[in-house]
Design an enzyme around this catalytic site. Structure first.
Site, PDB file in Angstrom:
ATOM      1  N   TYR A 181      -0.281   4.021  -1.614  1.00 33.43           N
ATOM      2  CA  TYR A 181       1.016   4.656  -1.340  1.00 33.43           C
ATOM      3  C   TYR A 181       1.703   5.210  -2.579  1.00 33.43           C
ATOM      4  CZ  TYR A 181       0.881   2.024   3.112  1.00 33.43           C
ATOM      5  OH  TYR A 181       0.532   1.489   4.325  1.00 33.43           O
ATOM      6  N   HIS A 190      -7.066  -2.756   3.560  1.00 30.98           N
ATOM      7  CA  HIS A 190      -6.290  -1.662   4.136  1.00 30.98           C
ATOM      8  C   HIS A 190      -7.103  -0.832   5.132  1.00 30.98           C
ATOM      9  CE1 HIS A 190      -3.076   1.593   2.939  1.00 30.98           C
ATOM     10  NE2 HIS A 190      -3.205   1.482   4.243  1.00 30.98           N
TER      11      HIS A 190
END
Ligand SMILES: NC(=O)c1ccc[n+]([C@@H]2O[C@H](COP(=O)([O-])OP(=O)(O)OC[C@H]3O[C@@H](n4cnc5c(N)ncnc54)[C@H](OP(=O)(O)O)[C@@H]3O)[C@@H](O)[C@H]2O)c1
Length: 324
Positions: free
Chosen positions: A58, A118
């Protein structure tokens, strides 16, 4: 703020959690700067949020680390993630440890509370379990993080195959799962098992573009009606979910969307991403309200309970970098 226990981790967490990824990335993804992102995190803390979810992918670990310097480290629960490549590829163990160390540096902290793989696709789950988890658990035992978690790749795993398996394997203390008014099947596929095995749950996808972008909901309804998946009457309405907004009910469709997921048995913390202080405040207010009226909840089940994978779409703006 209302608090709950994050499954067998025993950690006390706020029912509202701030997602530092998604379309907004604390506003960094929509033109905002570092000061604005720090202000969002600090206002969330002010409003009682203690759980923050970020990821190496991110680009918000560093700003989150700066923002939480204003409070004692043990007053917040920091969740971050190994990069996608480690979840989906045949990653070597040395690399995943290097990434974990990189996250600790970016966050400028001695430990991470929940370290997650993830977006693990079902096809890579066995690799994650057999080759990555053992390496990470050794790092956990050195004190680099406290609990191991796993997140699904919701748009590519519509039946929650990864989390369905992960809930029973005893390795993953926390699961991140997609669930919303338009994609309800985690109720049977995930929450029954996570509750049984004491796995903590972080909820994502309550509000994506389908509810936040004008026109998206009506267009989706038209497509679903054309495919015979919902009644034609819903497609003809300019306000297909207007029945949820009434005195004693929701104040808006977005209010309904957050309240719908918040009160689902098996949901611990509801994540939302935002770059807007106003949205931060209204979303927390929604998550602190009571459940939707029983009749409205039942109708959502009747109308949309059979849908799968609706509203999990990517961002509509090419300028917005989605880091999911
Ligand atoms: N596989 C994974 O691991 C994965 C995948 C997806 C997400 N996540 C995590 O989950 C978090 C939440 O993701 P999400 O998919 O639920 O949401 P999201 O991707 O963050 O999207 C929420 C969107 O709705 C908008 N929004 C929020 N509140 C609003 C309001 N009150 N009114 C109108 N628009 C509003 C936000 O824009 P504004 O900035 O304008 O508010 C944003 O564009 C992410 O930040 C990330 O931490 C993880």
């Amino acid at each position: 703020m209302h608090c709950t226990t994050l499954g067998r981790t025993g950690m006390k967490v706020s029912v509202a959690g701030l997602g530092c990824g998604g379309f907004s990335r604390l506003g960094l993804g929509t033109g905002g700067g570092e000061a604005g992102a720090i202000a969002i995190v600090r206002q969330a803390i002010e409003l009682g949020v203690n759980l923050f979810d970020t990821a190496a992918a991110y680009g918000t670990e560093e700003v989150l680390g700066k923002a939480i310097k204003s409070v004692p480290r043990d007053s917040v629960v920091i969740c971050t993630k190994a990069p996608f490549s480690w979840s989906s590829g045949r990653a070597d163990p040395v690399g995943i440890v290097a990434s974990l160390d990189g996250s600790l540096r970016q966050l400028d902290t001695d430990y991470i509370d929940v370290y997650q793989l993830h977006g693990v696709p079902p096809a890579n789950y066995a690799h994650a379990l057999e080759h990555l988890a053992p390496v990470l658990l050794r790092e956990r035992d050195k004190g680099k993080f406290r609990f191991l978690g796993i997140t699904e790749t919701a748009p590519h795993d519509l039946q929650h195959e990864t989390l369905h398996r992960a809930a029973r394997d005893g390795v993953w203390d926390v699961s991140m799962v997609g669930f919303s008014m338009m994609h309800q099947n985690a109720r049977e596929r995930v929450f029954l098992l996570t509750r049984k095995h004491g796995v903590g749950t972080l909820l994502m996808f309550a509000v994506r573009n389908i509810f936040s972008q004008p026109g998206r909901l009506t267009a989706t309804m038209r497509g679903l009606a054309a495919a015979g998946e919902i009644s034609a009457a819903l497609a003809e309405s300019d306000d297909p979910l207007g029945f949820l907004v009434h005195e004693g009910g929701a104040s808006s469709v977005i209010d309904a969307a957050y309240r719908y997921v918040r009160h689902e048995p098996g949901v611990d913390t509801v994540l939302f991403g935002t770059g807007s202080l106003a949205h931060l405040e209204t979303n927390i207010a929604s998550l602190l309200k009571p459940p939707l009226p029983e009749a409205d909840h039942r109708r959502l089940g009747e109308l949309f309970g059979r849908l799968v994978g609706v509203g999990l779409d990517a961002p509509h703006l090419s300028s917005v970098r989605a880091k999911n």
